[in-house]
Scaffold this active site. Structure first.
Site, mmCIF file in Angstrom:
data_model
loop_
_atom_site.group_PDB
_atom_site.id
_atom_site.type_symbol
_atom_site.label_atom_id
_atom_site.label_comp_id
_atom_site.label_asym_id
_atom_site.label_seq_id
_atom_site.Cartn_x
_atom_site.Cartn_y
_atom_site.Cartn_z
ATOM 1 N N SER A 152 -26.182 -9.579 -21.129
ATOM 2 C CA SER A 152 -27.584 -9.728 -20.720
ATOM 3 C C SER A 152 -27.595 -10.403 -19.363
ATOM 4 O O SER A 152 -26.614 -11.069 -18.979
ATOM 5 C CB SER A 152 -28.310 -10.621 -21.731
ATOM 6 O OG SER A 152 -29.551 -11.077 -21.211
ATOM 7 N N TYR A 165 -29.710 -17.781 -27.777
ATOM 8 C CA TYR A 165 -29.435 -16.464 -27.189
ATOM 9 C C TYR A 165 -28.647 -16.593 -25.884
ATOM 10 O O TYR A 165 -27.633 -15.912 -25.672
ATOM 11 C CB TYR A 165 -30.761 -15.739 -26.945
ATOM 12 C CG TYR A 165 -30.620 -14.319 -26.455
ATOM 13 C CD1 TYR A 165 -30.405 -13.268 -27.350
ATOM 14 C CD2 TYR A 165 -30.696 -14.011 -25.099
ATOM 15 C CE1 TYR A 165 -30.273 -11.959 -26.901
ATOM 16 C CE2 TYR A 165 -30.567 -12.711 -24.640
ATOM 17 C CZ TYR A 165 -30.365 -11.692 -25.547
ATOM 18 O OH TYR A 165 -30.233 -10.391 -25.100
#
Ligand code: BGC
Length: 267
Positions: A152, A165
């Site tokens: 990401s 996350y």
């Protein structure tokens, strides 16, 4: 000739979102595809499989929780039984359980780290073992095997309200690089894709109203949100021999989100 002809790809978490697009695109490039889903309703995974089969591709569904060692080993065994081996692993399965730090529960922390980070380790380990067992097949690929980690932009961009996350993706970055360093002498290539804001179920609230989209676009110099196909195209390239000299790198596919857009006028 199709770029992944005759190769077999496991794409974790491919019943929806980015994984689904990757599965469809890799099948269109000639790969046999394993559509993995974590459990529950197999409906979405079956849809992905049916779409691939209807377009002349070869796919099978496989239920496995990537954070469970026995499930992952069973998924690889089933794949080898059906398709003979594994050539490509796309470590795509991932989730968010968002919360302010002060409210975050251990369960939220553990679930995200288990799926997003431990899951990538477990699948990569089994993939590397299978690549080594099978040995080189020069007619299929110049590499012994390819591992693509779905990371990401948050492997480098800190993200308040999402510490679990961001920590998982920061972990994926050095997991990927360390595996790449260890496996390159064996001709196994390991890379990551760092998606920005891609329109999928994981982040619907960030793009599905005009107000949300307007605010999101202030973070994206290229002026549009991403689509799953943007990531799928990059994944096919990283899995193909076109990227044969590429290992240990993160390819950001983010419309410039990692370019500190706030500094375009400030600083
Ligand atoms: C997250 C999305 C988010 C995007 C950009 C992704 O990794 O899963 O929810 O929209 O990063 O911030």
């Amino acid at each position: 000739m199709k770029r992944l002809e005759g190769q077999t790809a496991i794409i974790t978490g491919s019943s929806s979102g980015i994984g689904k697009a990757v599965a469809i695109e890799m099948a269109a490039e000639g790969a046999n595809v394993v559509v993995n889903y974590p459990g529950g309703d197999p409906g979405l995974a079956n849809d992905t499989m049916a779409k691939i089969n209807a377009e002349g591709g070869k796919a099978m569904c496989c239920k496995a929780d990537v954070s469970n060692e026995a499930d992952v080993q069973a998924m690889f065994a089933e794949t080898v039984k059906n398709f003979g081996t594994v050539d490509i692993l796309v470590n795509n399965a991932g989730l968010q359980k968002d919360s302010r730090l002060v409210d975050m529960t251990v369960a939220q922390w553990d679930l995200v780290l288990n799926v997003n980070l431990k899951g990538q380790f477990l699948c990569a380990r089994e993939a590397a073992k299978e690549f080594i067992r099978r040995g080189m097949v020069p007619s299929r690929s110049k590499a012994l095997g390819k591992i693509i980690c779905m990371s990401s932009v948050h492997e480098v961009i800190p993200w308040a309200g999402h510490v679990n996350y961001a920590a998982s993706k920061g972990g994926v970055m050095l997991l990927m690089k360390s595996m790449a360093q260890e496996l390159a002498p064996l001709k196994i290539r390991v890379n990551s894709i760092g998606p920005g804001a891609i329109e999928t179920p994981i982040n619907t609230s960030a793009w599905d109203t005009p107000e949300a989209l307007k605010s999101l676009l202030t973070l994206i110099p290229y002026g549009r949100a991403g689509k799953p196909i943007d990531i799928a195209k990059a994944a096919v390239w990283l899995a193909s021999d076109e990227s044969d000299y590429v290992t240990g790198t993160t390819l950001f596919v983010d419309g410039g989100m990692t370019l500190y857009p706030g500094f375009a006028t400030g600083g």
